[in-house]
Design an enzyme around this catalytic site. Structure first.
Site, short mmCIF file in Angstrom:
data_model
loop_
_atom_site.label_atom_id
_atom_site.label_comp_id
_atom_site.label_asym_id
_atom_site.label_seq_id
_atom_site.Cartn_x
_atom_site.Cartn_y
_atom_site.Cartn_z
N LYS A 9 48.96 -37.17 -36.12
CA LYS A 9 49.54 -37.81 -34.93
C LYS A 9 48.58 -37.65 -33.74
O LYS A 9 47.62 -36.87 -33.80
CB LYS A 9 50.89 -37.16 -34.63
CG LYS A 9 51.92 -37.30 -35.78
CD LYS A 9 53.27 -36.77 -35.32
CE LYS A 9 54.17 -36.36 -36.45
NZ LYS A 9 55.47 -35.84 -35.98
N ASN A 112 53.84 -31.84 -33.30
CA ASN A 112 53.64 -30.95 -34.45
C ASN A 112 52.56 -31.48 -35.40
O ASN A 112 52.55 -31.18 -36.59
CB ASN A 112 54.97 -30.72 -35.17
CG ASN A 112 55.61 -32.04 -35.60
OD1 ASN A 112 55.00 -33.10 -35.48
ND2 ASN A 112 56.82 -31.97 -36.10
N HIS A 115 52.67 -36.00 -39.75
CA HIS A 115 53.84 -36.59 -40.41
C HIS A 115 53.57 -36.60 -41.90
O HIS A 115 52.44 -36.86 -42.33
CB HIS A 115 54.07 -38.03 -39.94
CG HIS A 115 55.02 -38.77 -40.83
ND1 HIS A 115 56.39 -38.68 -40.69
CD2 HIS A 115 54.80 -39.55 -41.93
CE1 HIS A 115 56.97 -39.39 -41.66
NE2 HIS A 115 56.03 -39.93 -42.42
N GLU A 126 56.52 -46.22 -46.58
CA GLU A 126 55.63 -45.88 -45.46
C GLU A 126 54.18 -46.26 -45.76
O GLU A 126 53.45 -46.71 -44.87
CB GLU A 126 55.74 -44.37 -45.16
CG GLU A 126 57.09 -44.00 -44.57
CD GLU A 126 57.27 -42.49 -44.37
OE1 GLU A 126 56.35 -41.72 -44.69
OE2 GLU A 126 58.34 -42.10 -43.87
#
Ligand code: IDP
Ligand code: MG
Length: 150
Positions: A9, A112, A115, A126
């Site tokens: 991310k 965090n 993913h 996804e």
């Protein structure tokens, strides 16, 4: 063999942790079959996090995912979905044990770093959202028999 989608991310990119974190998945023995550097659009972020629509953190999460570049990865291997989730650790960095990615590098719930798909079905959806089929590479690493043997 399973496949799973991993996203590094925007916090991971901003904090210059791409190499460290890709290395964790590589060293585990997962096989890289897709990799791209993406500026996620609002539409892509909404589709990716559709399951969280309506939750209190949803708007902030979309802002976060669209705030800068993301590295999208597809990894393949035995039990790849659960294996990758194990490498990541639980969502909240403060609860994630040391030696997991979030345990070693994160102290936030939202920021965090990674993913990972949470089921084989969601992984397939996804992967299709982030990659075209022709962007995935089928190949055999030279040490495959040593990594997957037994
Ligand atoms: P996961 O990434 O460990 O699967 P999910 O529950 O699917 O966690 O949540 C998706 C993402 O939304 C998390 O990785 C985190 O970035 C963010 N998130 C989840 N719960 C919260 C929260 O309570 N506050 C802020 N952000 C959250
Ligand atoms: Mg999740």
């Amino acid at each position: 063999m399973q496949r799973t989608l991993i996203l590094l991310k925007p916090d991971c990119i901003q904090r210059r942790l791409i190499g460290d974190i890709i290395g964790r998945f590589e060293r585990k023995g997962l096989r890289l079959v897709g990799l791209k550097f993406v500026q996620a659009s609002q539409d892509l972020a909404e589709k990716h996090y559709a399951v969280h629509k309506g939750k209190p953190f949803y708007d902030s999460l979309l802002k976060f995912l669209t705030s800068g570049p993301t590295v999208a990865l597809v990894w393949e291997g035995r039990e790849a979905v659960a294996t990758a989730r194990g490498l990541m650790g639980p969502t909240d960095g403060t609860k994630a044990p040391p030696a997991t990615i979030r345990g070693d590098f994160a102290i936030s719930v939202q920021n965090n770093l990674v993913h990972g798909s949470d089921s084989v079905e969601n992984a397939a959806a996804e992967i299709a959202l982030w990659f075209k089929p022709e962007e995935l590479v089928n190949w055999t690493p030279a040490d495959a028999a040593w990594v997957t043997g037994g």
